[in-house]
Design a protein around this motif. Structure first.
Motif, PDB file in Angstrom:
ATOM      1  N   THR A 177       0.855  -1.213  -0.012  1.00  0.00           N
ATOM      2  CA  THR A 177      -0.074   0.021   0.039  1.00  0.00           C
ATOM      3  C   THR A 177       0.849   1.382  -0.008  1.00  0.00           C
ATOM      4  O   THR A 177       1.726   1.312   0.608  1.00  0.00           O
ATOM      5  N   HIS A 178       0.440   2.296  -0.718  1.00  0.00           N
ATOM      6  CA  HIS A 178       1.320   3.282  -0.947  1.00  0.00           C
ATOM      7  C   HIS A 178       0.853   4.791  -0.972  1.00  0.00           C
ATOM      8  O   HIS A 178       1.226   6.019  -0.888  1.00  0.00           O
ATOM      9  N   ASP A 179      -0.513   4.859  -0.747  1.00  0.00           N
ATOM     10  CA  ASP A 179      -1.457   6.274  -0.936  1.00  0.00           C
ATOM     11  C   ASP A 179      -2.773   5.902  -0.469  1.00  0.00           C
ATOM     12  O   ASP A 179      -3.580   5.119  -0.457  1.00  0.00           O
ATOM     13  N   THR A 180      -3.203   6.919   0.491  1.00  0.00           N
ATOM     14  CA  THR A 180      -4.475   6.789   1.379  1.00  0.00           C
ATOM     15  C   THR A 180      -5.711   7.188   0.351  1.00  0.00           C
ATOM     16  O   THR A 180      -6.558   6.508   0.356  1.00  0.00           O
ATOM     17  N   ASP A 181      -5.563   8.009  -0.564  1.00  0.00           N
ATOM     18  CA  ASP A 181      -6.579   8.337  -1.288  1.00  0.00           C
ATOM     19  C   ASP A 181      -6.794   7.454  -2.206  1.00  0.00           C
ATOM     20  O   ASP A 181      -8.066   7.007  -2.649  1.00  0.00           O
ATOM     21  N   GLN A 182      -5.516   6.835  -3.026  1.00  0.00           N
ATOM     22  CA  GLN A 182      -6.180   5.694  -3.912  1.00  0.00           C
ATOM     23  C   GLN A 182      -6.630   4.550  -3.032  1.00  0.00           C
ATOM     24  O   GLN A 182      -7.541   3.698  -3.802  1.00  0.00           O
ATOM     25  N   SER A 183      -6.231   4.159  -1.926  1.00  0.00           N
ATOM     26  CA  SER A 183      -6.819   2.963  -1.185  1.00  0.00           C
ATOM     27  C   SER A 183      -8.202   3.246  -0.895  1.00  0.00           C
ATOM     28  O   SER A 183      -8.710   2.281  -0.707  1.00  0.00           O
ATOM     29  N   ILE A 184      -8.564   4.546  -0.611  1.00  0.00           N
ATOM     30  CA  ILE A 184      -9.956   4.690  -0.338  1.00  0.00           C
ATOM     31  C   ILE A 184     -10.920   4.510  -1.349  1.00  0.00           C
ATOM     32  O   ILE A 184     -11.793   3.722  -1.414  1.00  0.00           O
ATOM     33  N   THR A 185     -10.417   4.842  -2.645  1.00  0.00           N
ATOM     34  CA  THR A 185     -11.353   4.882  -3.656  1.00  0.00           C
ATOM     35  C   THR A 185     -11.148   3.556  -4.702  1.00  0.00           C
ATOM     36  O   THR A 185     -11.755   3.458  -5.551  1.00  0.00           O
ATOM     37  N   TYR A 215       0.670   1.309  13.585  1.00  0.00           N
ATOM     38  CA  TYR A 215      -0.368   0.718  12.883  1.00  0.00           C
ATOM     39  C   TYR A 215      -1.265   2.151  12.770  1.00  0.00           C
ATOM     40  O   TYR A 215      -2.286   2.119  11.837  1.00  0.00           O
ATOM     41  N   ASP A 216      -1.437   2.665  13.642  1.00  0.00           N
ATOM     42  CA  ASP A 216      -2.496   3.876  13.640  1.00  0.00           C
ATOM     43  C   ASP A 216      -2.028   4.940  12.424  1.00  0.00           C
ATOM     44  O   ASP A 216      -3.039   5.848  12.039  1.00  0.00           O
ATOM     45  N   ASN A 217      -0.616   4.936  11.998  1.00  0.00           N
ATOM     46  CA  ASN A 217      -0.289   5.657  11.223  1.00  0.00           C
ATOM     47  C   ASN A 217      -0.505   5.052   9.575  1.00  0.00           C
ATOM     48  O   ASN A 217       0.078   5.609   8.506  1.00  0.00           O
ATOM     49  N   TYR A 218      -0.947   3.748   9.466  1.00  0.00           N
ATOM     50  CA  TYR A 218      -1.115   3.332   8.261  1.00  0.00           C
ATOM     51  C   TYR A 218      -2.154   4.068   7.313  1.00  0.00           C
ATOM     52  O   TYR A 218      -2.730   5.165   7.725  1.00  0.00           O
ATOM     53  N   TYR A 219      -1.924   3.741   6.097  1.00  0.00           N
ATOM     54  CA  TYR A 219      -2.480   4.694   4.963  1.00  0.00           C
ATOM     55  C   TYR A 219      -4.121   4.766   5.209  1.00  0.00           C
ATOM     56  O   TYR A 219      -4.742   5.778   4.995  1.00  0.00           O
ATOM     57  N   LEU A 220      -4.736   3.611   5.569  1.00  0.00           N
ATOM     58  CA  LEU A 220      -6.131   3.301   5.980  1.00  0.00           C
ATOM     59  C   LEU A 220      -6.582   3.626   7.049  1.00  0.00           C
ATOM     60  O   LEU A 220      -7.330   2.790   7.762  1.00  0.00           O
TER      61      LEU A 220
END
Length: 415
Positions: free
Chosen positions: A266-274, A296-301
């Motif tokens: 995983t590399h990106d929060t916004d792409q992981s969301i959508t 773990y609280d700082n993971y992208y999701l």
């Protein structure tokens, strides 16, 4: 009407509800109704927490509602020994040995769906006995170079053969209440620069060569989870890839299970969301590599997603879809009241491993009928090469096993 306590057995779960009204569900109701019932009881914080890891191989449930944790284990040909909470080192247990089943390249060489079902059933029993919810296998990437160090984990270079062999494996595993996690979706066909390689392939090759085994696993095998790959495709990482995950997997194929990231994929929060990722594991962000307990609280999701939700930057549509899939996985595994108990290191498992190994032996030539060897004529047999005596089950990264017993080829020949 028969009622059951949501999640755990009554005696175990009752203390969780000491300060609130117990949550009950009709066990006879369809899973989808139970999913929706659970979804509406969750807070946004609880939903986000379910999307990412809490340790190397687990993600949290919801103790308040009696939803158990999810524990994963590496496969695909044996149950990985337990590791430390934040580290890859073995935990030093004395009861986590397993049976080493033949590599999947050997299974594919049997050309036998019956052997594949036997394989899945037995390895699924071992995973269930160790109380795992998800077995991270089988692998069905197509061989494209002999230099791919993970070829032995996959089912060969023919998409039709892999498609026929993966279905019974998935079914065999999942009859134990353990999800098969088919990997690595998709186009992870070599290991050089695997985190940065953008694979270029046209749609015909994609659909005719690289996707058939995954499609069969989803539509025929009814796999409950899929693992994304490390590489990029169309400029997006496969673990959050619009075309692979949303358009094809969840759109064209109707996949209703969970998309799990490969560890560190995983590399990106916004792409992981959508873009279709549901559960994030192994991200090395903000100190995880050095064992920070709250990394773990700082993971992208994790916190980044929660901040976007609280600020209104994103809505809850994608969040609820991810949580529905995770809840569905829970009802199929950890919260299935009819889930069998499994078994490990049994005579039946060793016999299954022997049968599969024998069926996978392929004799390419037998000029002059050299085989079988006439022991009345042959005075000596020369066995050449290090692999005749090397113990192979301890290597291979995520395929490393701690076996109860291992027989070398030389020992087998002597016997």
């Amino acid at each position: 009407m028969k009622k059951v306590l949501f999640g755990l057995a009554f005696a175990v779960a009752l203390p969780l509800f000491a300060q609130q009204k117990p949550v009950y569900l009709d066990a006879a109701k369809p899973i989808e109704e139970r999913v929706e019932d659970a979804l509406k009881r969750l807070t946004i914080e609880e939903k986000v927490a379910m999307l990412h890891a809490q340790s190397k191989f687990s993600s949290p449930g919801v103790p308040r509602l009696g939803i158990p944790e999810f524990w994963m284990t590496d496969g695909p040909h044996g149950i990985r020994p337990e590791v430390l909470w934040d580290e890859w080192d073995q935990a030093g247990w004395t009861n986590d040995s397993c049976v080493a089943f033949p590599a999947l390249t050997c299974l594919a060489a049997t050309w036998s769906p019956e052997m594949s079902m036997l394989y899945g059933k037995n390895i699924g029993e071992e995973a269930r006995y160790r109380n795992k919810a998800v077995l991270l296998g089988p692998g069905v990437n197509i061989y494209r170079t002999p230099l791919n160090g993970r070829n032995f984990e996959y089912m060969g270079e023919d998409p039709y053969l892999a498609s026929r062999m993966v279905v019974p494996y998935v079914q065999g595993v999942q009859q134990n209440g353990v999800a098969a996690c088919v990997k690595h979706y998709a186009l992870n066909n070599q290991e050089v620069n695997r985190h940065t390689t953008n694979v270029i392939v046209d749609d015909r090759a994609l659909y005719e060569i690289y996707l058939p085994a995954f499609k069969a696993a989803v539509q025929e095998g009814k796999a409950w989870s899929i693992m994304g790959a490390y590489n990029l495709y169309k400029g997006q990482h496969a673990c959050h890839n619009q075309y692979l995950l949303n358009d094809i997997l969840k759109g064209e194929w109707g996949f209703d299970g969970v998309v799990v990231s490969d560890w560190g994929g995983t590399h990106d929060t916004d792409q992981s969301i959508t873009n279709g990722l549901d559960m994030e594991f192994g991200s090395w962000t903000d100190g995880l590599a050095s064992g920070s307990s709250n990394a773990y609280d700082n993971y992208y999701l994790a916190a980044p997603y929660l901040e976007r939700l609280r600020s209104g930057k994103v809505g809850t549509k994608e969040l609820d879809d991810k949580v529905r899939r995770i809840l569905r996985l829970a009802f199929r595994t950890t919260m299935d009241m009819n889930r069998p108990f499994g078994s490990i290191l049994s005579p039946e498992h060793y016999e299954a491993a022997r049968r599969i190994g024998e069926e996978g032996i392929v004799l390419l030539q037998n000029k002059g009928a050299v085989l079988p060897i006439d022991l009345n004529k042959a005075k000596k047999i020369a066995v050449i090469g290090e692999n005749a005596v090397k113990m192979m089950t301890v290597g291979g990264g995520s395929s490393s096993l701690k076996v109860q017993r291992e027989l070398s080829p030389l020992d087998g020949i002597r016997n």
